[in-house]
Enzyme design. Sequence first.
Site, PDB file in Angstrom:
ATOM      1  N   GLY A  57       5.671  12.616  57.234  1.00 21.98           N
ATOM      2  CA  GLY A  57       6.967  12.080  57.625  1.00 21.98           C
ATOM      3  C   GLY A  57       7.672  12.994  58.605  1.00 21.98           C
ATOM      4  O   GLY A  57       8.231  12.544  59.610  1.00 21.98           O
ATOM      5  N   TYR A  73       0.651   4.784  40.402  1.00 23.84           N
ATOM      6  CA  TYR A  73       0.722   5.041  41.840  1.00 23.84           C
ATOM      7  C   TYR A  73      -0.030   3.961  42.619  1.00 23.84           C
ATOM      8  O   TYR A  73       0.469   3.429  43.619  1.00 23.84           O
ATOM      9  CB  TYR A  73       0.144   6.417  42.144  1.00 23.84           C
ATOM     10  CG  TYR A  73       0.168   6.767  43.616  1.00 23.84           C
ATOM     11  CD1 TYR A  73       1.349   7.111  44.243  1.00 23.84           C
ATOM     12  CD2 TYR A  73      -1.011   6.745  44.370  1.00 23.84           C
ATOM     13  CE1 TYR A  73       1.384   7.430  45.597  1.00 23.84           C
ATOM     14  CE2 TYR A  73      -0.992   7.065  45.724  1.00 23.84           C
ATOM     15  CZ  TYR A  73       0.200   7.395  46.334  1.00 23.84           C
ATOM     16  OH  TYR A  73       0.222   7.698  47.682  1.00 23.84           O
TER      17      TYR A  73
END
Length: 289
Positions: A9, A161
Site C-alpha cells: 500500500g 481470511y
Amino acid sequence: MTGATNGIGKVTALELARQGYRVLLTSRDTAKGQQVLDEIRVQTGNDALEVYVGDLSSMADVRRIALAVLAEHPTLDVLVNNAGGLIDERRETVDGFEYTFAFNHLAYFLLTNLLLPGLKAAAQERGEARVVSVSSTANNNGRMRWDDLQYTSGYSTWPAYGQSKLMNVLFSNALARRLAGTGVTSNSLHPGLIASGFGSTATGLSKILLTVLKPFMLTVQQGAQNSLYVATSPQIKGISGQYFVKQKPGKPNALAADEGAQERLWKLSEELVEAWSSPVAADHVAPLV
C-alpha cells in the site's frame, strides 16, 4: 487509498504520487500517517498529499472518512481498497462484528458505496474512474460460511481470511454489474505473496508459516505493480469485473462468478451497515496535509 502506511500500500501510494496523482491516504494512527506523508513528499516532490485518520474496522470511522474526503474532493478518479489483516484469534470490533469480516470486507463495501458519488462525478467529467479491490490468491481456498459468516464458533485464522478475500472478489464483481454504463469500473486483484508488514501480529502456526515462506516472497515493490496496473494502466480502460494476477486476467474462486452468491453477500452486507447513508459530521476527520 486505504492501508497505505506500510507494505504494498505504501509503495503503491508512493508510485501514484510519483506519477503526479493527488493521493489521499488513510491511517489509523496520526503519527504514522504524518510520517508516511512526509516520506512520500520527500521522495516524490509531490505536495498534493493528504492523510485521513481513522480505524477502518469501525463503520463510524469509515463513514467519517468518506464524508470528509467528499467534502474536500467531490471528484475521485481512483479508489484503491487495500487495507487488510490476518487475525489469529477471534475478536470483535467496536460495532460487534468479527474483526476479519469487518476490516477485510465491510470496510471495502461501505467505503466504496459512500464514495461512489465522487467516482461517478469523475467518470462523467473525465471519461472514467476506477475501484480497485486488493484480494489475495487465498480467495481460491475461501468458503462462504453462509450460516456463520462471522465465525461465532469454530474460528480459524486462514479459513476466515480466505473467506474475506473471496468476499472481496464477490463484492468487486457485484459492483461491476451495478456500475455498468457509468464509466466507473470495478476490478479485484492478487498482488502476489509479499514480504511486507502483513501478518506482523501473527502468532503460532500462522507466524511459522509466514516465516518459512518469506524467502520465496516478492518484494513490496514487485507486489505493488499489479495494484498500480489495475489502478492506472490505459490498457484496461473500460474493463470491469475482472480479477488480475501478474497484470493479466486470472481465475479466482469459481464462486466469484456466481451472481446469486454476489447478491446474497451484497444484501447481507447492506443490512449490516444499513446506517451508512445516515448523516455523520465530516469535521471529525480533517485531513493531515
